[in-house]
Structure formats: structure tokens, C-alpha cells
Design an enzyme around this catalytic site. Structure first.
Site, PDB file in Angstrom:
ATOM      1  N   HIS A   1     -56.477  43.412 -59.314  1.00 55.38           N
ATOM      2  CA  HIS A   1     -56.462  44.629 -58.498  1.00 55.38           C
ATOM      3  C   HIS A   1     -55.697  45.720 -59.226  1.00 55.38           C
ATOM      4  CE1 HIS A   1     -52.693  42.620 -57.378  1.00 55.38           C
ATOM      5  NE2 HIS A   1     -52.262  43.724 -56.788  1.00 55.38           N
TER       6      HIS A   1
ATOM      7  N   HIS B   1     -52.948  47.661 -58.730  1.00 57.98           N
ATOM      8  CA  HIS B   1     -51.529  47.994 -58.672  1.00 57.98           C
ATOM      9  C   HIS B   1     -50.875  47.948 -60.052  1.00 57.98           C
ATOM     10  CE1 HIS B   1     -51.299  47.021 -54.090  1.00 57.98           C
ATOM     11  NE2 HIS B   1     -51.760  48.227 -54.333  1.00 57.98           N
TER      12      HIS B   1
ATOM     13  N   ASP C   1     -48.054  47.006 -61.219  1.00 59.55           N
ATOM     14  CA  ASP C   1     -47.347  45.817 -61.689  1.00 59.55           C
ATOM     15  C   ASP C   1     -48.311  44.702 -62.095  1.00 59.55           C
ATOM     16  OD1 ASP C   1     -48.008  45.493 -58.925  1.00 59.55           O
ATOM     17  OD2 ASP C   1     -46.501  43.914 -58.708  1.00 59.55           O
ATOM     18  N   HIS C   2     -49.608  44.981 -62.022  1.00 53.99           N
ATOM     19  CA  HIS C   2     -50.621  44.029 -62.485  1.00 53.99           C
ATOM     20  C   HIS C   2     -51.445  44.559 -63.657  1.00 53.99           C
ATOM     21  CE1 HIS C   2     -50.312  40.979 -59.163  1.00 53.99           C
ATOM     22  NE2 HIS C   2     -49.623  41.991 -58.671  1.00 53.99           N
TER      23      HIS C   2
ATOM     24  N   HIS D   1     -46.906  36.491 -57.815  1.00 54.63           N
ATOM     25  CA  HIS D   1     -45.472  36.703 -57.591  1.00 54.63           C
ATOM     26  C   HIS D   1     -44.761  35.398 -57.254  1.00 54.63           C
ATOM     27  CE1 HIS D   1     -45.376  41.160 -57.491  1.00 54.63           C
ATOM     28  NE2 HIS D   1     -46.625  41.034 -57.067  1.00 54.63           N
TER      29      HIS D   1
ATOM     30  N   ASP E   1     -52.571  39.057 -55.550  1.00 48.14           N
ATOM     31  CA  ASP E   1     -51.685  39.207 -54.397  1.00 48.14           C
ATOM     32  C   ASP E   1     -52.397  38.954 -53.082  1.00 48.14           C
ATOM     33  OD1 ASP E   1     -49.793  39.874 -56.258  1.00 48.14           O
ATOM     34  OD2 ASP E   1     -49.558  41.959 -55.625  1.00 48.14           O
TER      35      ASP E   1
ATOM     36  N   HIS F   1     -55.382  42.913 -49.305  1.00 50.15           N
ATOM     37  CA  HIS F   1     -54.231  43.537 -49.949  1.00 50.15           C
ATOM     38  C   HIS F   1     -54.651  44.913 -50.491  1.00 50.15           C
ATOM     39  CE1 HIS F   1     -50.420  43.722 -52.079  1.00 50.15           C
ATOM     40  NE2 HIS F   1     -51.037  43.881 -53.236  1.00 50.15           N
TER      41      HIS F   1
END
Length: 273
Positions: A71, A73, A75-76, A183, A145, A128
Site C-alpha cells: 500500500h 503509506h 513507511d512502506h 509491524h 497493514d 486500511h
């Protein structure tokens, strides 16, 4: 946290499925590294930060051959540009979402991806985010996530009905599937799960295991989907104990299945151990 130098060697036999390895990033992210069949290539999943991947490559002689993104985001996906700066031909597979500008191949539900000798089926798992996907193959599930050990992702874009359908879809995969999520939330998720389902013996065992692993700075992942079906309250919305707990918390004993899931997610959003 796990030391970069602990990255495992390639499997001895070409037919053996390599073990996925979590590279810690930021405070609690995992970037997954899956070795190719032989050689020193690898698939990298959700590299939000390039530094752990570059360190693993330098320490162990690894070379990413493909990147899988679940996805959009940061942090990915945030480390992809730096990885491409080092390896310009790096192939990046991503969902069909223009918020991910680094993709060289965009995929959707039902597609099949070939990466470093591995084949993965693409599953749409909105909730998400609306464009979230998962990759399933070789007994492995890279789910970003959407599904966490003992938990699930927050609903930033999707609806409770979408997330519940996505979790139902993942829960229907074989029980020996290894869940490789994005995570290290398991210990905090365990505290909430125990509040919801305190008399679940499988959950009690998993919670103790998680405490031991984290006390030794070891990852709690991957975990089998069968264990998650037995312990994770978000996969147990139909269990009488979970429904009773949600009814007691919400004050509504007549919730629909989706309503019970939505209440459970709201409960988790505000939960403090």
C-alpha cells in the site's frame, strides 16, 4: 531487535522455499526479505526505509531483484527511490494507486506476480487503505497493514465491511500459511486481545510466547494463520466470547456481524493497557 548480520543463507536445495526474514525499520516496522531460490538475490517487501536493506546487502552480499509493495503509506514505500538509485533496474510491483509513483508494474486482485523465482497471487484487501493488496504464495502471506498478529490495521480509508471481508478472505487461506505483516505490534495487540477474550487458552499461550520473545528482543513474526484464527479477536468476531465482550463494551447486544467488528475496532482504537 534482530541483527542485520543474522540474515540467513540461501536454502541448500533449490526446491526448498526460503525463510522470510524481517528487517527492523523505524520504531516498529518490518521490511521483509525473502531470498531467491539459490544465489544471492532476494525479494524485498515494503521497504519504507532503504538503510536496513542496504545494510543487509552490504553485510551478506544480497541483491534485491524485486520489490513488492502492499500500500501507499510512506513507511512502506519510502525507501524505494534510494534502492533504485543503487540498483536502477530494480523491479517494483505495487497496487494500482497513483500515490505510489515508483511502480514499474501495477497489479490488482487475481493477478499473479513472478519475483526472484517466486510466484505470488495478488489479493485485494481494502480497509486500511482502499487500494491495499496482499501477496500470497509458497505458504507465505505478505499482508502489510491489513492483518497483524493478534490485531488488524486501522481503517484510514476503507469501511468496516471492507476490512471484515478482507480479513475473512485472509482467514480462509490454509492454516499453515505464515503471516508476514508490516509491524511489530503483537505485544500491545495481545493486551487488547486478552481484555476481549480473557478465557481463551490459545491466546494465553501466544501472549506468554510473545512476552518471552520481546524480552529477548526477538520478532514475534512470522506466525501461522492457524494460530491467528485461534487467538486474534478480529478473526473471531463470530466467537460467542468475543461477541459477548463487544456487546458489553458497546452496550448493544443486537449488533450485526459488521457492527460487531466495527465496535471491536473502535474499542481497540481507544484502548489503553
Amino acid at each position: 531487535m534482530v541483527a542485520i548480520l543474522d540474515v540467513p543463507p540461501p536454502p541448500r536445495a533449490p526446491h526448498m522455499t526460503p525463510t522470510p526474514f524481517p528487517l527492523p525499520a523505524f520504531d516498529d516496522n518490518y521490511i521483509w526479505l525473502l531470498p531467491a531460490h539459490g544465489g544471492r538475490g532476494a525479494v524485498v517487501v515494503d521497504p519504507g526505509d532503504a538503510a536496513p536493506v542496504l545494510a543487509a546487502a552490504d553485510a551478506g552480499g544480497w541483491r534485491p531483484q524485486a520489490v513488492l509493495l502492499t500500500h501507499h503509506h510512506g513507511d512502506h514505500i519510502g525507501g524505494v527511490a534510494a534502492l533504485r538509485a543503487r540498483w536502477p533496474d530494480l523491479h517494483v510491483v505495487a497496487p494500482d494507486d497513483r500515490r505510489i509513483p515508483v511502480a514499474s508494474q501495477r497489479v490488482g486482485d487475481g493477478d499473479r506476480v513472478e519475483a526472484a523465482g517466486h510466484a505470488f497471487d495478488v489479493l485485494a484487501v481494502p480497509g486500511h487503505t482502499v487500494s491495499h493488496i496482499a501477496f500470497h504464495g509458497h505458504g507465505l502471506l505478505f499482508c502489510g497493514d491489513t492483518l497483524f498478529s493478534l490485531g488488524c490495521g486501522r481503517l484510514f480509508e476503507g469501511t468496516p465491511a471492507q476490512m471484515l471481508a478482507s480479513l475473512d478472505r485472509l482467514a480462509a487461506l490454509p492454516g499453515d500459511t505464515l503471516v508476514c505483516c508490516g509491524h511489530e505490534y503483537t505485544q500491545s495487540n495481545a493486551a487488547f486481545a486478552r481484555a476481549v477474550d480473557p478465557d481463551n487458552p490459545a491466546l494465553a499461550r501466544r501472549s506468554e510466547e510473545v512476552t518471552t520473545l520481546r524480552n529477548d528482543s526477538l520478532p514475534t513474526l512470522p506466525v501461522t494463520l492457524g494460530d491467528e484464527r485461534a487467538c486474534n479477536p478480529f478473526l473471531r468476531v463470530d466467537a460467542p466470547a468475543v461477541r459477548a465482550a463487544v456487546a458489553a463494551w458497546s452496550g448493544d447486544g443486537d449488533l450485526s456481524r459488521v457492527g460487531a467488528f466495527a465496535a471491536l475496532r473502535r474499542w481497540k482504537d481507544g484502548f489503553r493497557a
